[in-house]
Design an enzyme around this catalytic site. Structure first.
Site, mmCIF file in Angstrom:
data_model
loop_
_atom_site.group_PDB
_atom_site.id
_atom_site.type_symbol
_atom_site.label_atom_id
_atom_site.label_comp_id
_atom_site.label_asym_id
_atom_site.label_seq_id
_atom_site.Cartn_x
_atom_site.Cartn_y
_atom_site.Cartn_z
ATOM 1 N NE ARG A 239 152.433 77.676 44.533
ATOM 2 C CZ ARG A 239 151.947 78.842 44.960
ATOM 3 N NH1 ARG A 239 152.795 79.814 45.274
ATOM 4 N NH2 ARG A 239 150.661 79.062 45.067
ATOM 5 C CB VAL A 240 154.188 77.233 51.210
ATOM 6 C CG1 VAL A 240 153.077 76.785 52.140
ATOM 7 C CG2 VAL A 240 155.552 76.990 51.848
ATOM 8 C CB CYS A 244 143.073 75.334 44.565
ATOM 9 S SG CYS A 244 141.763 76.003 43.498
ATOM 10 C CD GLU A 286 139.456 72.874 47.540
ATOM 11 O OE1 GLU A 286 139.327 73.945 46.912
ATOM 12 O OE2 GLU A 286 140.143 71.923 47.132
ATOM 13 C CG ASP A 324 142.783 83.087 53.936
ATOM 14 O OD1 ASP A 324 142.814 81.957 54.454
ATOM 15 O OD2 ASP A 324 143.490 83.424 52.972
ATOM 16 N NE ARG A 326 144.557 80.559 52.408
ATOM 17 C CZ ARG A 326 145.086 81.109 51.318
ATOM 18 N NH1 ARG A 326 145.755 80.359 50.468
ATOM 19 N NH2 ARG A 326 144.944 82.393 51.092
ATOM 20 C CE LYS A 353 150.299 80.101 50.917
ATOM 21 N NZ LYS A 353 150.198 79.543 49.543
#
Length: 413
Positions: A239-240, A244, A286, A324, A326, A353
């Site tokens: 899991r990446v 949060c 975050e 977003d 990220r 992802k």
């Protein structure tokens, strides 16, 4: 003695001056590549832009300013070597495979012992240690019969044995520019301008190609025998997870972050018990890398404006100007650092992802969505909006939608 009456600028080196330790990014060994030196107390040795410590560099400055820390002190790295060996792997070579971290970062002390003994301030950017995790949901999984103690990975009291690695960001600027389909000059200028000129070397020192950005890093949690990373036949569950804090730590139920993280940990434990390896990658990003203040402002806007899946992403864009930030282009680097070329069970629904990993040559065999019963009631809007926007869902996973929210979100998309 630390002088306070004289400032030595590093933005313009002496004519003809060259770093004592040049950096050859992508070389086949740490010594060929050269050390990463971000020390500010010995500017003559610096061969990068920025300084060690990532987002904590400013706390170091406060410690020096208050007199609590001698800025000339060198770290004593005795007995700090990795608790287990990680690498080297084939992906560590080449200028474009890994561009956002130093793959040799945990080997700095071993690779440059003579230079460190002579007083050169060379610091690891990665640390690898052992730990045990104590998570209430894992004990609940044992009580429910989904997990059972094996005495190695999972213990009778519910503790989980792991190897964990902390990774500070180290950016190779030409590679970062390539990932974001821009020029290195344009990237340098934008970084300089958008940090209010915090790092003038970005635009005055083209001879320095490595940047230590003041941002959060990554923590990797490995479940099982780490030596199996080198075996391409090893099954991998991974899991990446992007940070949060409100959910991961404090259990806020407006999103699925902690439930999905814990589900990933449970899958990793199960994989390790079957003889494979579990991998959790935890990135400090975050609020979609927009920050917690922005995240909470968006929460207020959602609650007061009518919380609907069709407006889920729009609310963030209204506040932050982007849905977003990220940008998963850099995320595959940590997977390459682990030497992985295949993930058998990818515990994530994120299309970004998934696409980033596949685009960087990592095979994903199976995608594992969060079980419906783990989605908090207040997070239904989020999960429906994400599915409508392209997140993976298992066949018939969106059929249970009595309110028609999915359909409205799809219409909006």
């Amino acid at each position: 003695m630390n002088r306070t009456d004289h400032i030595r600028l590093t933005s313009h080196p002496a004519p003809g001056a060259k770093p004592r330790f040049p950096v050859t990014w992508g070389a086949g060994s740490a010594r060929e590549r050269g050390p990463i030196i971000g020390t500010v107390s010995r500017p003559q040795d610096r061969n990068v832009i920025g300084t060690h410590g990532g987002s904590y560099a400013l706390y170091r400055a406060l410690a020096v300013s208050s007199g609590a820390l001698n800025p000339l002190r060198l770290p004593d790295l005795a007995n700090t070597e990795p608790a287990v060996a990680v690498g080297p792997f084939a992906q560590w070579s080449g200028v474009s495979t890994i561009v956002s971290l130093d793959p040799w970062g945990h080997m700095a002390a071993a690779s440059f012992g003579p230079e460190i003994a002579q007083g050169t301030d060379i610091r690891p950017s990665i640390a690898v240690t052992r730990a045990r995790l104590d998570i209430s949901e894992i004990r609940h999984a044992m009580t429910a019969g989904r997990l059972a103690s094996d005495g190695v990975v999972l213990h009778d009291n519910g503790a989980v044995s792991v190897v964990k690695a902390a990774i500070d960001p180290v950016w190779y600027l030409p590679g970062i520019a390539e990932r974001f389909a821009t020029t290195e000059g344009g990237l340098r200028r934008t970084l300089f301008e958008q940090t209010a000129g915090m790092f003038p070397e970005l635009v005055t020192r083209p001879d320095l190609s490595v940047f230590l950005p003041p941002i959060g890093g990554t923590t990797v949690y490995l479940f099982g025998d780490v030596a199996k990373l080198a075996d391409p036949a090893t099954r991998i569950s991974c899991r990446v997870h992007d940070e949060c804090n409100g959910s991961d730590v404090f259990g806020s139920d407006i999103c699925t972050c902690r439930p999905y993280l814990v589900h990933g940990i449970e899958e990793c434990v199960r994989e390790a018990q079957r003889g494979g390896l579990g991998v959790i990658v935890y990135n400090r990003k975050e609020g979609r890398a927009l920050g917690e203040v922005t995240k909470f402002l968006v929460y207020n806007a959602r609650k007061r404006g009518g919380d609907a899946a069709s407006a889920y992403f729009e609310r963030t864009e209204c506040v932050a100007g982007v849905q977003d930030a990220r940008f998963q282009q850099l995320m595959p680097d940590v997977i390459h650092w682990l030497g992985l070329k295949r993930i058998d069970r990818f515990v994530s629904m994120s299309d970004m992802k998934h696409d980033a990993l596949v685009g960087h040559g990592v095979e994903i065999v199976e995608r594992v969505p969060i079980p419906d019963e783990l989605v908090p009631a207040d997070a239904r809007v989020e999960i429906v909006a994400k599915k409508a926007a392209g997140y993976y869902s298992a066949p018939m996973a969106v059929a249970q939608d009595p309110g028609g929210t999915v359909g409205r979100a799809l219409d909006k998309s």
